[in-house]
Design a protein around this motif. Structure first.
Motif, PDB file in Angstrom:
ATOM      1  N   ILE A 294      12.347  -1.548 -10.645  1.00  0.00           N
ATOM      2  CA  ILE A 294      12.069  -0.535  -9.627  1.00  0.00           C
ATOM      3  C   ILE A 294      13.389   0.153  -9.293  1.00  0.00           C
ATOM      4  N   PRO A 295      13.434   1.493  -9.323  1.00  0.00           N
ATOM      5  CA  PRO A 295      14.698   2.194  -9.110  1.00  0.00           C
ATOM      6  C   PRO A 295      15.432   1.721  -7.853  1.00  0.00           C
ATOM      7  N   THR A 296      16.762   1.573  -7.979  1.00  0.00           N
ATOM      8  CA  THR A 296      17.562   1.026  -6.886  1.00  0.00           C
ATOM      9  C   THR A 296      17.960   2.071  -5.850  1.00  0.00           C
ATOM     10  N   GLY A 297      17.938   3.335  -6.184  1.00  0.00           N
ATOM     11  CA  GLY A 297      18.312   4.374  -5.226  1.00  0.00           C
ATOM     12  C   GLY A 297      17.283   4.517  -4.116  1.00  0.00           C
ATOM     13  N   LEU A 298      17.679   5.181  -3.051  1.00  0.00           N
ATOM     14  CA  LEU A 298      16.782   5.415  -1.925  1.00  0.00           C
ATOM     15  C   LEU A 298      15.616   6.289  -2.360  1.00  0.00           C
ATOM     16  N   GLN A 299      14.389   5.836  -2.041  1.00  0.00           N
ATOM     17  CA  GLN A 299      13.178   6.580  -2.354  1.00  0.00           C
ATOM     18  C   GLN A 299      12.336   6.706  -1.090  1.00  0.00           C
ATOM     19  N   PHE A 300      11.379   7.592  -1.137  1.00  0.00           N
ATOM     20  CA  PHE A 300      10.428   7.747  -0.048  1.00  0.00           C
ATOM     21  C   PHE A 300       9.045   7.386  -0.562  1.00  0.00           C
ATOM     22  N   ALA A 301       8.246   6.786   0.290  1.00  0.00           N
ATOM     23  CA  ALA A 301       6.881   6.421  -0.082  1.00  0.00           C
ATOM     24  C   ALA A 301       6.008   6.516   1.162  1.00  0.00           C
ATOM     25  N   THR A 302       4.701   6.535   0.951  1.00  0.00           N
ATOM     26  CA  THR A 302       3.782   6.413   2.083  1.00  0.00           C
ATOM     27  C   THR A 302       3.311   4.969   2.141  1.00  0.00           C
ATOM     28  N   ILE A 303       2.918   4.557   3.329  1.00  0.00           N
ATOM     29  CA  ILE A 303       2.398   3.210   3.529  1.00  0.00           C
ATOM     30  C   ILE A 303       1.177   3.326   4.426  1.00  0.00           C
ATOM     31  N   LYS A 304       0.095   2.696   4.026  1.00  0.00           N
ATOM     32  CA  LYS A 304      -1.161   2.808   4.773  1.00  0.00           C
ATOM     33  C   LYS A 304      -1.240   1.769   5.882  1.00  0.00           C
ATOM     34  N   ASP A 305      -1.896   2.156   6.976  1.00  0.00           N
ATOM     35  CA  ASP A 305      -2.087   1.259   8.116  1.00  0.00           C
ATOM     36  C   ASP A 305      -2.931   0.050   7.728  1.00  0.00           C
ATOM     37  N   ILE A 306      -2.723  -1.051   8.454  1.00  0.00           N
ATOM     38  CA  ILE A 306      -3.590  -2.225   8.360  1.00  0.00           C
ATOM     39  C   ILE A 306      -4.437  -2.197   9.627  1.00  0.00           C
ATOM     40  N   PRO A 307      -5.685  -1.687   9.536  1.00  0.00           N
ATOM     41  CA  PRO A 307      -6.486  -1.483  10.744  1.00  0.00           C
ATOM     42  C   PRO A 307      -6.904  -2.758  11.466  1.00  0.00           C
ATOM     43  N   SER A 308      -7.030  -3.865  10.743  1.00  0.00           N
ATOM     44  CA  SER A 308      -7.450  -5.110  11.382  1.00  0.00           C
ATOM     45  C   SER A 308      -6.940  -6.295  10.577  1.00  0.00           C
ATOM     46  N   PHE A 309      -6.275  -7.222  11.261  1.00  0.00           N
ATOM     47  CA  PHE A 309      -5.863  -8.459  10.593  1.00  0.00           C
ATOM     48  C   PHE A 309      -7.063  -9.388  10.436  1.00  0.00           C
ATOM     49  N   SER A 310      -7.887  -9.478  11.487  1.00  0.00           N
ATOM     50  CA  SER A 310      -9.004 -10.433  11.487  1.00  0.00           C
ATOM     51  C   SER A 310     -10.150 -10.012  10.569  1.00  0.00           C
ATOM     52  N   ALA A 311     -10.327  -8.714  10.353  1.00  0.00           N
ATOM     53  CA  ALA A 311     -11.389  -8.215   9.464  1.00  0.00           C
ATOM     54  C   ALA A 311     -10.737  -7.426   8.327  1.00  0.00           C
ATOM     55  N   PHE A 312      -9.730  -8.028   7.694  1.00  0.00           N
ATOM     56  CA  PHE A 312      -8.950  -7.346   6.662  1.00  0.00           C
ATOM     57  C   PHE A 312      -9.809  -6.932   5.478  1.00  0.00           C
ATOM     58  N   VAL A 313      -9.574  -5.714   5.005  1.00  0.00           N
ATOM     59  CA  VAL A 313     -10.204  -5.179   3.801  1.00  0.00           C
ATOM     60  C   VAL A 313      -9.065  -4.761   2.865  1.00  0.00           C
ATOM     61  N   PRO A 314      -9.125  -5.113   1.566  1.00  0.00           N
ATOM     62  CA  PRO A 314      -8.041  -4.723   0.644  1.00  0.00           C
ATOM     63  C   PRO A 314      -7.725  -3.225   0.729  1.00  0.00           C
ATOM     64  N   ILE A 315      -6.445  -2.885   0.530  1.00  0.00           N
ATOM     65  CA  ILE A 315      -5.977  -1.506   0.682  1.00  0.00           C
ATOM     66  C   ILE A 315      -5.349  -1.045  -0.633  1.00  0.00           C
TER      67      ILE A 315
END
Length: 188
Positions: A73-94
């Motif tokens: 994985i490239p070592t330089g600084l990169q930007f990415a999006t990250i999706k919310d985890i809407p519920s820990f107790s009712a987790f659905v794969p993301i």
């Protein structure tokens, strides 16, 4: 009683299974130990995590993260999006939990989480798969200090698949035999 024939059979079986499993690994699989390190801000509670955008806004849109890599994985600084985890107790794969763009083999999909709260610290064990099919595990940590936006950090590392383990076992047995001075097929 000698265990040499038994150990030889186990080693040959392990190497054979390992060879078969290696044939099914994607051609451009991430090497074991390749790693994503991500940081930014978000709003965590005892049951969900809302990752902040670049401008520190919360809401339904994907959050933003700065990322550095190791290994494949490239070592330089990169930007990415990250999706919310809407519920820990009712987790659905993301799918594409950490997303760098179309066709990037180190996009990471999240399949399971295990949140742990200790005092005002939140730690979430992450398990999932990179876009190239390589399994990954990691941890996301932050503080639950009552502030609406707080920093977080996460690390996800590529790990060996269970299918590779028989081959690794066979290689380990062969190495032990060589160390102990037992004859191998090459020097018998």
């Amino acid at each position: 009683m000698t265990f040499k024939p038994l150990l030889t059979g186990i080693a040959v079986t392990g190497l054979t299974l390992g060879s078969l499993s290696l044939a099914s690994v994607p051609a451009h699989a991430l090497s074991i130990g390749s790693q994503i390190d991500a940081i930014w801000f978000g709003d965590a509670s005892t049951n969900n995590f809302d990752f902040a955008t670049f401008f520190l806004n919360s809401g339904p849109e994907p959050g933003f993260t700065f990322v550095t890599g190791k290994g494949d994985i490239p070592t330089g600084l990169q930007f990415a999006t990250i999706k919310d985890i809407p519920s820990f107790s009712a987790f659905v794969p993301i799918d594409n939990f950490i997303y760098f763009g179309d066709g990037v083999n180190y996009n990471f999909s999240l399949s399971a989480i295990t949140p742990t709260i200790s005092g005002n610290s939140l730690s979430i064990a992450l398990r999932g798969i990179f876009a190239d099919g390589t399994p990954g595990v990691g941890t996301l940590t932050t503080q639950l200090d009552g502030e609406p936006v707080r920093s977080w950090s996460a690390t996800v590392t590529a790990v060996p698949t269970p299918a590779l383990l028989p081959g690794l076992l066979g290689l380990g047995i062969a190495a032990l035999r060589r160390k102990d001075g037992e004859p191998t097929e090459e020097n018998a």
